[in-house]
Design an enzyme around this catalytic site. Sequence first.
Site, PDB file in Angstrom:
ATOM      1  N   LYS A 203       0.840  -1.202   0.000  1.00  0.00           N
ATOM      2  CA  LYS A 203       0.000   0.000   0.000  1.00  0.00           C
ATOM      3  C   LYS A 203       0.881   1.259   0.000  1.00  0.00           C
ATOM      4  O   LYS A 203       0.668   2.180  -0.764  1.00  0.00           O
ATOM      5  CB  LYS A 203      -0.929  -0.004   1.217  1.00  0.00           C
ATOM      6  CG  LYS A 203      -1.832   1.210   1.265  1.00  0.00           C
ATOM      7  CD  LYS A 203      -2.814   1.165   2.419  1.00  0.00           C
ATOM      8  CE  LYS A 203      -3.595   2.476   2.471  1.00  0.00           C
ATOM      9  NZ  LYS A 203      -4.484   2.570   3.619  1.00  0.00           N
TER      10      LYS A 203
ATOM     11  N   GLU B 278      10.959  -4.668   3.573  1.00  0.00           N
ATOM     12  CA  GLU B 278      11.007  -6.088   3.189  1.00  0.00           C
ATOM     13  C   GLU B 278      10.546  -6.267   1.746  1.00  0.00           C
ATOM     14  O   GLU B 278      11.157  -6.979   0.950  1.00  0.00           O
ATOM     15  CB  GLU B 278      10.091  -6.917   4.106  1.00  0.00           C
ATOM     16  CG  GLU B 278      10.568  -7.060   5.539  1.00  0.00           C
ATOM     17  CD  GLU B 278      10.145  -5.903   6.437  1.00  0.00           C
ATOM     18  OE1 GLU B 278       9.761  -4.828   5.915  1.00  0.00           O
ATOM     19  OE2 GLU B 278      10.227  -6.070   7.664  1.00  0.00           O
TER      20      GLU B 278
ATOM     21  N   GLY C 123      -4.348  -1.908   5.409  1.00  0.00           N
ATOM     22  CA  GLY C 123      -3.596  -3.078   4.950  1.00  0.00           C
ATOM     23  C   GLY C 123      -4.236  -4.382   5.405  1.00  0.00           C
ATOM     24  O   GLY C 123      -4.417  -5.318   4.637  1.00  0.00           O
ATOM     25  N   ARG C 124      -4.609  -4.450   6.684  1.00  0.00           N
ATOM     26  CA  ARG C 124      -5.137  -5.717   7.221  1.00  0.00           C
ATOM     27  C   ARG C 124      -6.571  -5.983   6.778  1.00  0.00           C
ATOM     28  O   ARG C 124      -7.141  -7.021   7.104  1.00  0.00           O
ATOM     29  CB  ARG C 124      -4.990  -5.743   8.744  1.00  0.00           C
ATOM     30  CG  ARG C 124      -5.555  -4.527   9.464  1.00  0.00           C
ATOM     31  CD  ARG C 124      -5.019  -4.418  10.885  1.00  0.00           C
ATOM     32  NE  ARG C 124      -5.446  -3.198  11.564  1.00  0.00           N
ATOM     33  CZ  ARG C 124      -4.797  -2.038  11.513  1.00  0.00           C
ATOM     34  NH1 ARG C 124      -3.703  -1.928  10.778  1.00  0.00           N
ATOM     35  NH2 ARG C 124      -5.240  -0.992  12.178  1.00  0.00           N
TER      36      ARG C 124
ATOM     37  N   GLU D 187      -3.047  -5.675  15.533  1.00  0.00           N
ATOM     38  CA  GLU D 187      -2.672  -4.381  14.946  1.00  0.00           C
ATOM     39  C   GLU D 187      -3.852  -3.410  15.029  1.00  0.00           C
ATOM     40  O   GLU D 187      -3.671  -2.202  15.079  1.00  0.00           O
ATOM     41  CB  GLU D 187      -2.212  -4.554  13.488  1.00  0.00           C
ATOM     42  CG  GLU D 187      -1.425  -3.358  12.967  1.00  0.00           C
ATOM     43  CD  GLU D 187      -0.738  -3.625  11.630  1.00  0.00           C
ATOM     44  OE1 GLU D 187       0.445  -4.007  11.634  1.00  0.00           O
ATOM     45  OE2 GLU D 187      -1.383  -3.445  10.584  1.00  0.00           O
TER      46      GLU D 187
ATOM     47  N   HIS E  80      -1.285 -32.236  20.181  1.00  0.00           N
ATOM     48  CA  HIS E  80      -0.118 -33.033  20.565  1.00  0.00           C
ATOM     49  C   HIS E  80       1.065 -32.137  20.905  1.00  0.00           C
ATOM     50  O   HIS E  80       2.205 -32.584  20.916  1.00  0.00           O
ATOM     51  CB  HIS E  80       0.227 -34.014  19.439  1.00  0.00           C
ATOM     52  CG  HIS E  80      -0.962 -34.859  19.101  1.00  0.00           C
ATOM     53  ND1 HIS E  80      -1.309 -35.962  19.833  1.00  0.00           N
ATOM     54  CD2 HIS E  80      -1.940 -34.691  18.177  1.00  0.00           C
ATOM     55  CE1 HIS E  80      -2.443 -36.471  19.344  1.00  0.00           C
ATOM     56  NE2 HIS E  80      -2.847 -35.709  18.345  1.00  0.00           N
TER      57      HIS E  80
ATOM     58  N   LYS F 110       9.157   0.392  12.482  1.00  0.00           N
ATOM     59  CA  LYS F 110       9.735   0.512  11.135  1.00  0.00           C
ATOM     60  C   LYS F 110      10.804   1.604  11.119  1.00  0.00           C
ATOM     61  O   LYS F 110      11.871   1.451  10.534  1.00  0.00           O
ATOM     62  CB  LYS F 110       8.643   0.910  10.125  1.00  0.00           C
ATOM     63  CG  LYS F 110       7.817  -0.234   9.577  1.00  0.00           C
ATOM     64  CD  LYS F 110       6.895   0.284   8.465  1.00  0.00           C
ATOM     65  CE  LYS F 110       5.987  -0.781   7.913  1.00  0.00           C
ATOM     66  NZ  LYS F 110       5.090  -0.329   6.863  1.00  0.00           N
TER      67      LYS F 110
HETATM   68  O1  F6P Z   1       4.287  -2.317   9.550  1.00  0.00           O
HETATM   69  C1  F6P Z   1       2.923  -2.554   9.551  1.00  0.00           C
HETATM   70  C2  F6P Z   1       2.288  -2.368   8.203  1.00  0.00           C
HETATM   71  O2  F6P Z   1       2.233  -1.017   7.905  1.00  0.00           O
HETATM   72  C3  F6P Z   1       0.928  -2.999   8.135  1.00  0.00           C
HETATM   73  O3  F6P Z   1      -0.060  -2.189   8.648  1.00  0.00           O
HETATM   74  C4  F6P Z   1       0.803  -3.310   6.684  1.00  0.00           C
HETATM   75  O4  F6P Z   1      -0.183  -4.278   6.427  1.00  0.00           O
HETATM   76  C5  F6P Z   1       2.189  -3.796   6.380  1.00  0.00           C
HETATM   77  O5  F6P Z   1       3.044  -3.001   7.171  1.00  0.00           O
HETATM   78  C6  F6P Z   1       2.585  -3.703   4.935  1.00  0.00           C
HETATM   79  O6  F6P Z   1       2.475  -2.392   4.490  1.00  0.00           O
HETATM   80  P1  F6P Z   1       2.497  -2.023   2.964  1.00  0.00           P
HETATM   81  O7  F6P Z   1       1.334  -2.678   2.300  1.00  0.00           O
HETATM   82  O8  F6P Z   1       2.414  -0.531   2.916  1.00  0.00           O
HETATM   83  O9  F6P Z   1       3.795  -2.517   2.395  1.00  0.00           O
END
Ligand code: F6P
Length: 559
Positions: free
Chosen positions: A220, A226, A281-282, A367, A398, A523
């Site tokens: 987003k 990452e 995002g979530r 979150e 288990h 972050k």
């Molecule tokens: O670090 C948390 C977050 O901002 C989440 O809220 C989000 O889903 C995720 O990182 C990934 O964010 P993006 O879609 O902006 O890469």
Amino acid sequence: MAAANNWTSSGFIDVTDTFLPPDRLPAWQLLHAHRQRLATERVAELFDAHPKRFDELSIDACGLLADFSRQRLDRNTLDALIELARQARLPEGIDALFSGQPVNHTEERAALHMALRGGCPPPVADATQVQDTASRMRTLARDLRAGVLKGASGRPIRRVVNLGIGGSDLGPRMVVEALAGPTAKHPVMVHFAANIDPQELDEVLADANPAETLFIVASKSFTTAETLANAQAARAWLRTALGPDADLGAHFVAVTNAVAAAVDFGIAKERLLPMPEWVGGRYSVWSAIGLPVLIALGETGFEALLAGARAMDEHFCNAPLAANLPVWMGLVGLWNTDFLDQETLAVLPYAHGLRNFPAWLQQLEMESNGKRTLRDGTFSTVMTAPVVWGGAGTVGQHAFHQLFYQGTRAIPVDFIVVAGGEDPRRQALVHNALAQAAALTHGRSLDEAAAALRARGADEAEIRRLAPHLTIPGNQASTTVLLPRLDAYSLGALMALYEHKVFVQGWIWGINSFDQYGVELGKEMARRLSDATAAAHGDGATIGLKRAIAALRRGDPYP
Ligand code: F6P
């Protein structure tokens, strides 16, 4: 009266006059009385005393049935909780959500993910762009599935790798795992890589043909370290294999709200699927972030997922509080957290396909509601989101179920059980889930343990020695959610159920379920610490650990 906050000038509910933290509502005090009344009750005995307990404490909607009769409450408590929701003005909250009010008040925007599935649709200003994106993602998925979409060398794309993390990964990954089956047999294989540890992407690409591979860069913000690292690694992998002059643009699609950043990265405009600012995002699997789902399941599957969620939206926005499944679920969770002091929620889907449902739910709940600042800027004096964890049943039986039975904590469990389906072998899952839930309620008394040992031929000394070790207190609370089958419609309804449950709790606690300033600090810190020029940056522990890591890298002993 709560301190003033001027965001109310937007026309949203005037919290300056009406917001009260939940523990200042009269129903909260009443619920403490229920807690005391029930303190010595055992759920097993409540079943005996109230033959209608299951009927009174279970509810169905959109094909799902949720049974709360194994929770440590009774119908009167549930009614008192519903009164709490009324006093917390939850109906106005639900109206605010569905009418597009800025319920995400810190970021001054609405939370409109329901618009993407058309459920009680809130108004959106950019409806034309939303429709345009929806139809472009469908065309893209159709072309991919038909083998029409080609890579730089003219070979059809056979493998798609979603590069995203958090909400840009967990939702689509979980839905594809749950519903697509082994994608090796599909026209297009769908894979995911989230971790900045190169091992994940390396494993995904180990047997991939670069000429037939497409990457979806799903972010987003288009700033997430990452995802950008993985996208760069993907580009380097393609360049090495296809040569410096190959049109690498043919191997990338981006889903983002930050269109300019994606263009700067080198994604062609026609390969960009914008996602609106108002989808968190979530909550984004319903948007173009769901592209991997559309590719793996096809349009019928994706539409069924949306239809299930839409049905739950309509139920949530129209049903009265007293007959509203997400409201019940939110209230029962709040009861466990705030009145029974239960700190975690274990979520156990009895379906291998749903093994990552707890991971998706962790982000959704923790979150969204892992917060303490209230709508009026003061801090919560009651507990908010529990620690959500779990894993696939029967695997956990288990491993960690021992702690449910004989540990020293009370841990509520959500059992997610798939009732039907074509495969009779799956009935064992149903039996296991029901048996676990019942055993957690009833436990085994000292007398029962002694009787069991006696029946095995143990002498009295042996019984005295072992019986205490065989006793199980029971009275562990659980909810069972039944799905008719593991299909797209039911999964969509289940996901929307939990989304709305989170809203119910966040609203009553008085927190904003739609921002995430905490993880944003994490972050920022990671960015600062990875800055090479700041080798000595950080507190004593960070500096000490950095020194130790540097020594290890040099092959020296710890300093
Ligand atoms: O670090 C948390 C977050 O901002 C989440 O809220 C989000 O889903 C995720 O990182 C990934 O964010 P993006 O879609 O902006 O890469």
